[in-house]
Design an enzyme around this catalytic site. Structure first.
Site, PDB file in Angstrom:
ATOM      1  N   LYS A 202      16.912  18.447  13.395  1.00 39.22           N
ATOM      2  CA  LYS A 202      15.856  18.287  12.372  1.00 39.22           C
ATOM      3  C   LYS A 202      14.516  19.129  12.747  1.00 39.22           C
ATOM      4  O   LYS A 202      14.055  18.910  13.728  1.00 39.22           O
ATOM      5  CB  LYS A 202      15.278  16.818  12.393  1.00 39.22           C
ATOM      6  CG  LYS A 202      14.153  16.488  11.471  1.00 39.22           C
ATOM      7  CD  LYS A 202      14.035  15.073  11.349  1.00 39.22           C
ATOM      8  CE  LYS A 202      12.839  14.736  10.216  1.00 39.22           C
ATOM      9  NZ  LYS A 202      12.567  13.254  10.247  1.00 39.22           N
ATOM     10  N   LYS A 256      18.821  19.478   8.705  1.00 39.93           N
ATOM     11  CA  LYS A 256      17.360  19.093   7.730  1.00 39.93           C
ATOM     12  C   LYS A 256      16.382  19.969   8.034  1.00 39.93           C
ATOM     13  O   LYS A 256      15.985  19.871   9.213  1.00 39.93           O
ATOM     14  CB  LYS A 256      17.281  17.608   8.143  1.00 39.93           C
ATOM     15  CG  LYS A 256      15.935  16.978   7.259  1.00 39.93           C
ATOM     16  CD  LYS A 256      15.918  15.317   7.418  1.00 39.93           C
ATOM     17  CE  LYS A 256      14.477  15.016   6.642  1.00 39.93           C
ATOM     18  NZ  LYS A 256      14.029  13.881   7.268  1.00 39.93           N
ATOM     19  N   SER A 282      12.752  16.355   0.373  1.00 39.55           N
ATOM     20  CA  SER A 282      11.841  16.158  -0.977  1.00 39.55           C
ATOM     21  C   SER A 282      11.240  17.514  -1.364  1.00 39.55           C
ATOM     22  O   SER A 282      11.163  17.602  -2.694  1.00 39.55           O
ATOM     23  CB  SER A 282      10.764  15.242  -0.265  1.00 39.55           C
ATOM     24  OG  SER A 282      10.190  15.662   0.731  1.00 39.55           O
ATOM     25  N   TYR A 321      18.245  13.724  -3.532  1.00 38.51           N
ATOM     26  CA  TYR A 321      17.667  12.942  -4.679  1.00 38.51           C
ATOM     27  C   TYR A 321      18.262  13.132  -6.106  1.00 38.51           C
ATOM     28  O   TYR A 321      17.792  12.310  -6.987  1.00 38.51           O
ATOM     29  CB  TYR A 321      15.921  13.087  -4.827  1.00 38.51           C
ATOM     30  CG  TYR A 321      15.580  13.072  -3.158  1.00 38.51           C
ATOM     31  CD1 TYR A 321      15.113  11.661  -3.014  1.00 38.51           C
ATOM     32  CD2 TYR A 321      15.317  13.871  -2.443  1.00 38.51           C
ATOM     33  CE1 TYR A 321      14.609  11.360  -1.463  1.00 38.51           C
ATOM     34  CE2 TYR A 321      14.634  13.764  -1.139  1.00 38.51           C
ATOM     35  CZ  TYR A 321      14.489  12.297  -0.464  1.00 38.51           C
ATOM     36  OH  TYR A 321      13.919  12.259   0.397  1.00 38.51           O
TER      37      TYR A 321
HETATM   38  C1  PBG Z   1      10.636  10.458   8.968  1.00 36.18           C
HETATM   39  C2  PBG Z   1      11.710  11.221   7.962  1.00 36.18           C
HETATM   40  C3  PBG Z   1      11.253  12.413   7.292  1.00 36.18           C
HETATM   41  C4  PBG Z   1      12.179  12.482   6.149  1.00 36.18           C
HETATM   42  C5  PBG Z   1      13.119  11.864   6.496  1.00 36.18           C
HETATM   43  N1  PBG Z   1      12.955  10.697   7.693  1.00 36.18           N
HETATM   44  C6  PBG Z   1       9.959  12.953   6.941  1.00 36.18           C
HETATM   45  C7  PBG Z   1       9.455  13.598   8.391  1.00 36.18           C
HETATM   46  O1  PBG Z   1       9.944  13.751   9.540  1.00 36.18           O
HETATM   47  O2  PBG Z   1       8.013  13.605   8.507  1.00 36.18           O
HETATM   48  C8  PBG Z   1      12.079  13.609   5.277  1.00 36.18           C
HETATM   49  C9  PBG Z   1      13.098  13.550   4.067  1.00 36.18           C
HETATM   50  C10 PBG Z   1      12.484  14.530   2.957  1.00 36.18           C
HETATM   51  O3  PBG Z   1      11.576  15.257   3.179  1.00 36.18           O
HETATM   52  O4  PBG Z   1      13.122  14.197   1.976  1.00 36.18           O
HETATM   53  N2  PBG Z   1      11.525  10.066   9.925  1.00 36.18           N
END
Ligand code: PBG
Length: 332
Positions: A202, A256, A282, A321
């Protein structure tokens, strides 16, 4: 492989592109609703939806509406839902205790889904950010995001979710050692069948912006997440992360964000052959949705193409989504 084409004109690549039937015959990958996981934002209340401004078409839903969405998803052949809570700013605390409350919003939603739509898999998010007054995924002590104290809290959070009936635990926090700790706790508590999809690679990404609006964490977040999420410049490190999480007991791994990291998806699938997923996050959703809304892109085609790319890159499935929209398109 590289030279398997005869020289022109013995080989004409266009022969097999000439008709839909010929193209279908030699198509290498495909996309099905069963490969999709639909992330949903849950809020308190009854029979209500709050649109997320930066994600046109996405709303925070009350539990009854999530159950309706779950029914729709199951009927469309979508395999799983992934739940994220919207926590009101005044309920965010430093100790994040709501995260492992057996009756918190997410755990109530899991129970409702398991009662009403038992055939759909329910995935959770394990990280403290929706509950944390600082907006971080871990506890903050004197400006530092502390690892081991956070892992102990994440274990409690994951256990409460498993207790509520979650099928897939999704640690997205990027603390070290959390997969092993959660796996050991699940085994000790008798949750042998609960699986873990680790957010293994991530990245510290700008593409999470709209999500932070959706869960109400944008205003709260102090600083950035660079001390725990990965540097977008790195690729070998992703393999080390994935290898570690698999060896600690992850059943599935995730990369991700998605589209800017397809090279990572390919490397991970080739190196480990494990069930591999990507999260079309997102910001990726917002880009496609905004361009489509403005008539700058043919939205339906661009969305399908974006998801097929994940399958081509080696992913077994995708969190997106667009899941219900795409499932409807695929079913004609
Ligand atoms: C937080 C988390 C995030 C997302 C999923 N879990 C955001 C972050 O790490 O700040 C992001 C998902 C998305 O942007 O659609 N633990």
């Amino acid at each position: 492989m590289a030279n398997s084409f005869a020289p022109y004109p013995a080989a004409r690549a266009r022969r097999l592109r000439r008709t839909p039937a010929l193209r279908a015959l030699v198509r290498e990958t495909g996309l099905e609703p069963a490969s999709l996981i639909w992330p949903l934002f849950v809020r308190e209340g009854r029979d209500a939806a709050t649109p997320v401004a930066s994600m046109p078409g996405v709303s925070r839903l009350t539990i009854d509406r999530v159950v309706r969405a779950g029914r729709e998803a199951a009927d469309l052949g979508i395999s799983a839902l992934c739940l994220f809570p919207y926590i009101e700013p005044e309920l965010k605390t430093e100790d994040c205790a709501a995260a492992w409350d057996p009756d918190n919003l997410v755990n109530r939603t899991i129970r409702a889904l398991k009662a009403e739509v038992p055939e759909i898999a329910v995935m959770t998010d394990v990280a403290l950010d929706p509950y944390n007054i600082s907006g971080h995924d871990g506890f903050v002590v004197e400006g530092e995001i502390v690892n081991d104290e956070t892992v102990a809290a994440l274990v409690k959070m994951a256990l409460a979710q498993a207790e509520a009936g979650a099928d897939i635990i999704g640690p997205s926090d990027m603390m070290d050692g959390r997969i092993g700790a959660i796996r050991a706790a699940l085994e000790a508590a008798g949750h042998h069948h609960v699986s873990i999809m680790s957010y293994a690679a991530k990245y510290a990404s700008a593409f999470y912006g709209p999500f932070r609006d959706a869960v109400g964490a944008r205003g709260a977040l102090k600083g950035d997440k660079n001390t725990y999420q990965m540097d977008p410049a790195n690729s070998d490190e992703a393999l080390r992360q994935v290898g570690r999480d698999l060896s600690e007991g992850a059943d599935m791994v995730m990369i991700k964000p998605g589209m800017p990291y397809l090279d990572i998806c390919r490397r991970v699938k080739e190196a480990f052959g494990a069930p591999t997923f990507a999260y079309q996050v997102s910001g990726e959703y917002a880009m496609l949705a905004a361009a489509a809304q403005n008539g700058w892109l043919d939205g339906d085609r661009a969305i399908l193409e974006s998801l097929l790319a994940f399958r081509r890159a080696g992913c077994d499935g995708i969190l997106t989504y667009f899941a219900p929209k795409v499932a409807r398109m695929l079913r004609g």
